[in-house]
Write an enzyme that holds these catalytic residues in place. Structure first.
Site, short mmCIF file in Angstrom:
data_model
loop_
_atom_site.label_atom_id
_atom_site.label_comp_id
_atom_site.label_asym_id
_atom_site.label_seq_id
_atom_site.Cartn_x
_atom_site.Cartn_y
_atom_site.Cartn_z
N GLU A 1 1.04 -1.17 0.00
CA GLU A 1 -0.04 0.04 0.02
C GLU A 1 0.91 1.17 -0.01
OE1 GLU A 1 -3.90 -1.76 2.44
OE2 GLU A 1 -2.57 -0.29 3.31
N ASP B 1 -6.05 9.78 9.85
CA ASP B 1 -4.83 9.57 10.33
C ASP B 1 -4.45 10.03 11.41
OD1 ASP B 1 -3.84 7.70 7.89
OD2 ASP B 1 -4.18 9.59 6.62
N TYR C 1 -10.97 -3.82 3.38
CA TYR C 1 -10.18 -3.34 4.46
C TYR C 1 -10.75 -3.37 5.63
CZ TYR C 1 -6.10 -0.83 6.24
OH TYR C 1 -4.90 -0.51 6.85
#
Lengths: 408, 261
Positions: free
Chosen positions: B49, B60, B174
């Site tokens: 990734e 994040d 994911y």
């Protein structure tokens, strides 16, 4: 507030106003936002919710706020008739309290005991801290460290009100970065936390919900104009950061096609990358913080730094409903720079005995700069969105020695 | 069959738990990222990734935020990342998945982005702030270009929305094993097992689990529940500790070998 005012101009089912809006959020936030939407739609149909908000507006906020016929200020604006909607006279001194109370009531209804909020100028942080103190909710406010420096007084006010103020030192250390941090907090604790977003921004349903809580401004002002002048205003003007005070006052006039709507963005130092916050002057369509709208960005899609003398307008994106009003031409968007805003700040103080927030001063600066072809006698309604006490210290530091007495 | 599906088929055949690694492209430089990716591939990582740095990475945590800031400071752009992938693609066996926020892609234009990504040899794209509800137009563009569009699932994702993601998604799903932003954790929560169980009821698309892996024990724990585990922030931290004078590629390879036990 009557429930009849809710749900008049909803976006489509996916939260789009025309091409703008939507819900561009990380997966973890989808479920809490869907639940927020469902709860909000239920609350706004509930007469008891509207009645409680109305009670708080009257007896706690001090609504309705007055409409003031600013005769002396109208002269230097080319003999305009300027009417001021006095949101600066609300409890806590800015329109932000309308939305903060609405969302805090909703949080109580959802059984969430913890509020996170972002703040730029500090007014929304103060409003959130106030609503949380009143309703017994825990309050955490994220604020860029640059804004904490510019608005030290509001930081102290929030702490006095029992809120925890967390400094954010990522990115540009301003409003945008505080929003990122508030969203990160919410992602980690969606079950017990409500994110009390302060402007008509972010993912659906925030732009709609914030506008509806703020629409009391235009609703009152429209009736007051009719009562006091016997007619609707010719033009409605408001400053636009994220755009909640502007949406709040525009909303009641959108169907009155003859009334011009003008939003005034922050022109900063000059319209060049990093030196202003006028999204329609220097931006492009993009996706930021949950919504598709106009964003100040570079050629690679990174968000540009912004600058404005007013922390509350210092933001790289604009609420999606403004982007839609801009696209349809229903509203027009202009900008006023730092120095013109500082001039207007002083002019309103000297002519009317009212010190406006630097944010609101941008709306007055637009009128002072030549009136843009408006004939003398034209009636202009301006949203005086907040009071300027919070800005006095920074304005004193910005003005050259003796400048503020030179006009006497 | 896509390079991604092929890799997961092989993992299932071999009854092996895959390893997916995340790095932020351009931290500390695109040249170093290219070296790191080649080394990771040589150690047998199953999916690479590659994070596209964006000015406002709101999903994040601090480690990837800092990496993003370093990458932007080194002049990294989406354009540059695509060029770097194109350059290393011939030397790399593992599938490459770009991790991005929506705005850099929108700015380039969806059609131009998918064309260029396909040409560079990108196998899949995960856009952190584009949930399936906003993904229709994206899905169409990716499908046309033959790129897998990968979606996130979290413990808060409803079963109905898992079906939607499984229907639109290609390659793998994911799963975020814990709430919150990206970042290494000290334990792997029960929520991961529960999420994996719920996903398995809905689809047999490969499932990778991430957000929090930093030790071989984590790897083993997640491996029992999913096709592969993702290591992100912990690896980004290993790279960060090398600074600009160290050897991030060697450090990353050493760390990944330790993780696999």
């Amino acid at each position: 507030m009557s429930a009849v005012w809710f749900g008049r101009r909803d976006p489509d089912a996916r939260g789009y106003f025309g091409d703008f809006g939507g819900r561009f959020v990380p997966e973890t936030l989808v479920a809490p936002i869907e639940s927020l939407e469902a709860e909000y739609f239920e609350a706004r149909r509930d007469p008891a919710f509207a009645a409680e908000l109305d009670r708080l507006f009257r007896h706690y906020v001090g609504r309705p706020t007055p409409l003031w016929d600013a005769r002396r200020f109208g002269d230097p604006c080319g003999q305009l008739r300027v009417l001021l909607k006095r949101e600066d006279l609300t409890h806590t001194g800015a329109h932000k309290i309308n939305n903060a109370l609405g969302q805090a009531l909703l949080a109580v209804r959802m059984g969430k005991g913890r509020i996170v909020a972002e703040t730029g100028a500090g007014q929304h942080g103060v409003a959130s801290a106030t609503a949380c103190a009143l309703l017994g909710l825990e309050c955490v406010v994220y604020m860029g460290t640059e804004d904490m420096r510019r608005q030290a007084l509001n930081v102290f006010r929030m702490r006095l009100l029992g809120a925890t103020v967390v400094g954010v030192d990522s990115g540009s250390c301003t409003l945008k970065d505080a929003i990122n941090e508030a969203m990160r907090d919410w992602v980690a604790r969606p079950h017990d936390t409500h994110y009390l977003l302060g402007s008509a921004l972010g993912p659906h349903p925030y732009p709609l919900m914030v506008r509806e809580f703020q629409s009391v401004i235009g609703r009152e002002a429209r009736q007051q104009c009719l009562d006091q002048t016997g007619q609707l205003p010719d033009v409605v003007v408001a400053c636009v950061g994220g755009g909640s005070n502007a949406m709040g006052i525009f909303d009641a006039f959108i169907d009155d096609a003859q009334v011009q709507l003008v939003g005034v963005e922050a022109g900063g130092e000059t319209i060049a990358a990093g030196r202003h916050a006028a999204r329609f002057a220097g931006g492009a369509a993009g996706i930021l913080q949950g919504t598709r709208t106009w964003v100040l960005q570079d050629a690679h899609g990174n968000v540009e730094a912004t600058h404005s003398v007013s922390a509350g307008l210092d933001y790289a994106a604009i609420g999606p409903e403004h982007a839609s009003l801009h696209a349809s031409g229903r509203a027009r968007y202009e900008y006023a720079g730092d120095s013109d805003a500082l001039e207007a700040f002083q002019t309103l103080a000297r002519t009317e005995g009212i010190i406006p927030a630097l944010e609101s001063a941008h709306a007055f600066a637009y009128l002072l700069k030549g009136a843009h072809g408006l004939a003398p006698g034209t009636t202009v309604l301006v949203n005086l969105s907040g009071r300027g006490d919070k800005d006095v210290q920074s304005v004193a530091a910005l003005l050259p020695e003796g400048h503020h007495v030179a006009h006497q | 069959m896509s390079r991604i599906s092929d890799r997961f088929d092989r993992l299932r055949r071999d009854r092996r738990t895959g390893l997916v690694t995340y790095i932020t492209a351009g931290d500390p430089s695109l040249a170093q990222s290219a070296a790191i990716l080649k080394t990771l591939d040589a150690t047998g990582v199953d999916v690479l990734e590659v994070g596209v740095p964006f000015s406002d990475p709101l999903a994040d945590g601090p480690v990837i935020q800092r990496a993003t800031e370093r990458a932007l400071a080194s002049g990294t752009t989406l354009d540059g990342v695509l060029q770097m992938v194109a350059d290393i693609r011939p030397d790399i066996a593992a599938p490459i998945v770009l991790f991005s926020y929506a705005n850099p892609i929108m700015r380039m234009g969806l059609a131009q982005f998918t064309a260029r990504a396909a040409e560079a040899g990108v196998d899949g794209v995960l856009t952190l702030d584009v949930p399936p509800e906003e993904g229709r137009e994206w899905h169409q563009a990716f499908t046309q270009a033959g790129i897998d569009m990968i979606f996130l699932l979290s413990p808060t994702t409803s079963t109905e929305r898992m079906r939607k993601a499984a229907h639109l998604g290609r390659g793998f799903l994911y799963g975020i094993s814990r709430l919150g932003v990206t970042g290494a954790r000290t334990d792997i929560s029960d929520a991961a097992a529960e999420l994996a169980r719920r996903v398995r009821e809905v689809t047999d698309l490969p499932l990778v689990l991430g957000f929090g892996v930093s030790t071989p024990e984590h790897m083993q724990a997640l491996g029992r529940m999913a096709d592969a585990a993702v290591v992100g922030s912990a690896l980004v931290q290993v790279i960060a500790e090398q600074g600009t004078d160290g050897d991030p590629a060697a450090a990353a390879a050493t760390y990944v070998r330790w993780l696999r036990g």
